[in-house]
Design a protein around this motif. Structure first.
Motif, PDB file in Angstrom:
ATOM      1  N   ARG A 295       0.808  -1.177  -0.184  1.00 26.57           N
ATOM      2  CA  ARG A 295       0.032  -0.035  -0.093  1.00 26.57           C
ATOM      3  C   ARG A 295       0.690   1.371   0.053  1.00 26.57           C
ATOM      4  NH1 ARG A 295      -2.804  -3.607   4.107  1.00 26.57           N
ATOM      5  NH2 ARG A 295      -4.383  -4.807   2.784  1.00 26.57           N
ATOM      6  N   TYR A 296       2.160   1.147   0.206  1.00 25.74           N
ATOM      7  CA  TYR A 296       3.090   2.304   0.156  1.00 25.74           C
ATOM      8  C   TYR A 296       2.971   3.170  -1.051  1.00 25.74           C
ATOM      9  CZ  TYR A 296       7.218   4.988   1.131  1.00 25.74           C
ATOM     10  OH  TYR A 296       8.248   5.985   1.440  1.00 25.74           O
ATOM     11  N   ARG A 328      -0.144  -7.791  -9.412  1.00 24.84           N
ATOM     12  CA  ARG A 328      -0.223  -9.324  -9.006  1.00 24.84           C
ATOM     13  C   ARG A 328      -0.154  -9.253  -7.521  1.00 24.84           C
ATOM     14  NH1 ARG A 328       3.103  -9.533 -13.122  1.00 24.84           N
ATOM     15  NH2 ARG A 328       5.010  -9.369 -11.946  1.00 24.84           N
ATOM     16  N   TRP A 329       0.611  -8.361  -6.644  1.00 25.59           N
ATOM     17  CA  TRP A 329       0.636  -8.230  -5.249  1.00 25.59           C
ATOM     18  C   TRP A 329      -0.606  -8.242  -4.617  1.00 25.59           C
ATOM     19  CZ3 TRP A 329       5.366  -5.100  -2.982  1.00 25.59           C
ATOM     20  CH2 TRP A 329       5.372  -5.446  -1.561  1.00 25.59           C
ATOM     21  N   GLY A 334      -5.680  -9.702  -1.933  1.00 25.94           N
ATOM     22  CA  GLY A 334      -7.180  -9.469  -2.238  1.00 25.94           C
ATOM     23  C   GLY A 334      -7.287  -7.810  -1.992  1.00 25.94           C
ATOM     24  N   ASP A 335      -6.390  -6.985  -2.274  1.00 34.84           N
ATOM     25  CA  ASP A 335      -6.650  -5.536  -2.138  1.00 34.84           C
ATOM     26  C   ASP A 335      -6.886  -4.610  -3.252  1.00 34.84           C
ATOM     27  OD1 ASP A 335      -6.159  -2.679  -1.446  1.00 34.84           O
ATOM     28  OD2 ASP A 335      -5.059  -3.384   0.175  1.00 34.84           O
ATOM     29  N   ALA A 340      -5.711  -1.128  -8.082  1.00 32.60           N
ATOM     30  CA  ALA A 340      -6.101   0.028  -8.846  1.00 32.60           C
ATOM     31  C   ALA A 340      -5.011   1.102  -8.929  1.00 32.60           C
ATOM     32  CB  ALA A 340      -7.272   0.871  -8.057  1.00 32.60           C
ATOM     33  N   GLN A 341      -4.258   1.081  -8.162  1.00 33.79           N
ATOM     34  CA  GLN A 341      -2.909   1.992  -7.915  1.00 33.79           C
ATOM     35  C   GLN A 341      -2.193   1.595  -9.193  1.00 33.79           C
ATOM     36  OE1 GLN A 341      -2.066   4.552  -6.220  1.00 33.79           O
ATOM     37  NE2 GLN A 341      -0.213   4.843  -6.841  1.00 33.79           N
ATOM     38  N   ALA A 342      -1.946   0.205  -9.290  1.00 32.24           N
ATOM     39  CA  ALA A 342      -1.047  -0.293 -10.346  1.00 32.24           C
ATOM     40  C   ALA A 342      -1.931  -0.053 -11.844  1.00 32.24           C
ATOM     41  CB  ALA A 342      -0.997  -2.056 -10.050  1.00 32.24           C
ATOM     42  N   ALA A 343      -3.173  -0.429 -11.835  1.00 35.95           N
ATOM     43  CA  ALA A 343      -3.998  -0.340 -13.320  1.00 35.95           C
ATOM     44  C   ALA A 343      -3.855   0.963 -13.352  1.00 35.95           C
ATOM     45  CB  ALA A 343      -5.345  -0.947 -12.857  1.00 35.95           C
TER      46      ALA A 343
END
Length: 599
Positions: A295-296, A328-329, A334-335, A340-343
């Motif tokens: 989440r960082y 993938r992380w 399951g977050d 969303a941050q990655a996408a």
């Protein structure tokens, strides 16, 4: 249960089969699997490889290597080395995507050039040569550093995907890859356990997962002896476990966002590979603090490509990061916000540095099909162990002010003397700033580090107390660091050689900074500013930000205008973020209280 205990708790037969079948279980098929690769043609990758073929290969020169000792310049040598690695990686990807023999030959050329380099170690890390009083690396005593790890990573993943093509096209090259990997990486790793990045002394930093992850790939794909392969992997797991246990439980990273990608994200990549070869039996993802570490990035995001940067990190980092790793992380824990941050950056990850990461991304269907979504942008994030608060006026939006306040101490990894400093960003764009990382030279990690202006406290948003800056060392730290709503109350008395200073920084509809101190101390406030000043008078400074908004700083007009100076930015890295100049406002404060309001 720790990662190391989970690994050792696996049935020995499961571990043995995982190591023996690693090439198949890695999830990255070889070039012969045309039904997989033919459908994944990446125009950008192939075009890059094609463009490379029209240019000569970069040379590595002794005179460039020696510049580290002569004039402190690192980039003259590291630049060509990095380009050689990137070009080889691009050729490998193009070869596996197209099965074109021209790219197989290009990849083979790059691989042999890498094998024939005198050293894989970067000059800045070649302490063996320094100890001899020389500037020429000795191939007989290779130093295992980031450069060596980055090089063996290319060899390992190239062998995995191009093995049959190399055997057919250039018989003998794969044997050479194994010989060089053994001599320069695997044998030093097994036989010498004094490497500082192992963290056996308790000092852990990003070198640990960065190197261990690449050693893991080398062992799985280049080591043919099953006994030695098992020995290397056992040591890798132990090293990764040591790094993970040293990380703060809050998921913070004292090295900052930019190094997060080469610290926790490297750890995640290595754990993912271990999890794959065990067919999920290792299942490390619930081990603390892995969920918080994921989440960082969202917690440090200001928006529009800007990030909270502490220590050696740019405020506007390269957006081409391996966002698929984070996606993938997020899937594994399951977050949805991590995903969303990655996408949100899926279209910005096409030029990922690192062959293994690039190949894994190319075969991740869920990532390739992910829908680009807005950034999560949490309303407030508080990391108590690293003492960092990031809070914004409105969650999920870049509009208005975002405030980041840092505590900590002055012996952090990639440290700047910045205890109590803050960043204020308007519409995502930093106005009161942390300058971040300059171009590394010979003094960057030497006892002359604090000769660099950007790491000194006088070039952060903290005061000078009784004529003294903050100094380097763990004794100089924040005292009580109390989060109160959208702000912080922090005792900075122990951050300075003298004085008794307290700072309160809050965000409401504006950013407000209030410093108070004991009578008799002399406090001079320093504020580092990005953008263009457009008005300056007693008690007021108006700035046009780099994003085009207008910010206004106000203080007691009785203190006058203060001193507003312009500093030319001639460092290429800094200039790429802040432009040609930054400004600094210096104000001699009042008797025992100073207040600044930023609107």
């Amino acid at each position: 249960m720790t990662i190391a205990r989970r690994w050792q708790a696996l049935d020995p037969a499961v571990r043995a089969e995982a190591l023996e079948s690693a090439r198949v279980r890695s999830g990255v098929p070889d070039i012969d699997r045309r039904e997989v690769w033919a459908s994944r043609a990446s125009v950008a990758v192939v075009d890059r490889a094609a463009a490379n073929r029209s240019r000569p290969w970069p040379h590595t020169l002794l005179s460039d290597f020696a510049r580290y000792w002569r004039d402190g310049v690192r980039t003259a040598y590291e630049g060509p080395v990095g380009e050689r690695l990137r070009r080889t990686s691009a050729a490998v990807q193009a070869a596996v995507l197209t099965a074109d023999q021209l790219y197989v030959d290009e990849a083979a050329d790059g691989l042999l050039l890498l094998c024939e380099q005198t050293t894989w170690c970067w000059a800045a890390h070649e302490s063996f040569a320094t100890a001899r009083g020389e500037v020429v690396a000795d191939p007989g005593t290779p130093y295992l550093d980031l450069g060596a790890a980055e090089t063996v990573e290319v060899l390992a993943w190239a062998d995995l995907v191009l093995g049959s093509a190399l055997d057919a096209r250039v018989p003998g090259l794969r044997r050479r890859l194994r010989d060089e990997a053994d001599r320069r990486v695997l044998r030093p790793f097994l036989e010498d356990r004094r490497w500082h990045w192992l963290g056996l002394d308790g000092h852990l930093h990003n070198w640990n997962p960065w190197i261990h992850g690449h050693v893991l790939a080398a062992a799985l794909f280049l080591e043919d002896d099953p006994v030695r392969r098992g020995q290397v992997v056992d040591l890798v797991v132990d090293g990764l476990d040591r790094y993970l246990r040293a990380l703060p439980a809050d998921g913070g990273c004292d090295e900052g966002y930019a190094y997060w990608w080469n610290g926790p994200a490297r750890l995640a990549s290595a754990l993912e590979l271990l999890d794959r070869i065990t067919l999920g039996a290792l299942d490390p993802w619930s081990v603390e603090p892995l969920p918080e570490l994921a989440r960082y990035p969202q917690r440090m995001a200001l928006g529009d490509g800007w990030y909270v940067n502490v220590g050696d990190g740019p405020a506007r980092p390269n957006p081409s990061q391996p966002w698929d790793v984070l996606h993938r992380w997020g899937r594994r824990i399951g977050d949805r916000e991590v995903m969303a941050q990655a996408a949100a950056h899926r279209d910005q990850s096409g030029a990922v540095v690192g062959l293994g990461r690039a190949l894994v991304a190319l075969v991740d269907d869920e990532w390739l099909q992910a829908t680009v979504v807005p950034l999560p942008l949490p309303r407030s994030s508080w990391l108590p162990e690293v003492q960092l608060l990031v809070t914004r006026q409105e969650g999920g939006s870049t509009a208005g002010w975002t405030l980041a306040v840092k505590g900590g101490h002055n012996d952090e990894n990639h440290n700047h003397n910045d205890v109590g400093s803050f960043i204020a960003a308007l519409d995502a764009v930093p106005v009161l700033i942390d300058l971040g990382q300059p171009t590394y030279t010979a003094i960057s990690f030497s006892d002359r580090r604090y000769e660099q202006w950007v790491v000194r406290s006088e070039w952060h948003n903290v005061p000078i107390v009784d004529g003294r800056e903050q100094e380097a060392g763990s004794r100089w730290r924040a005292g009580d660091f109390v989060v109160q709503g959208n702000g912080v109350d922090v005792d900075l008395s122990d951050a300075y050689p003298s004085g008794n200073l307290r700072r309160v920084v809050t965000l409401d509809r504006c950013v407000r900074v209030v410093d108070t101190w004991a009578a008799g101390s002399e406090v001079v406030e320093h504020f580092v500013i990005a953008g263009q000043p457009v008005a300056h008078e007693p008690g007021r400074l108006v700035v046009k930000t780099l994003g085009g908004s207008i910010a206004e700083l106000r203080w007691d007009a009785g203190l006058g205008t203060g001193e507003l100076s312009r500093r030319v930015v001639d460092d290429e890295l800094l200039q790429g973020v802040w432009g040609s100049a930054v400004h600094r406002l210096i104000l001699a404060a009042g008797n025992n209280r100073f207040e600044l309001t930023v609107t």
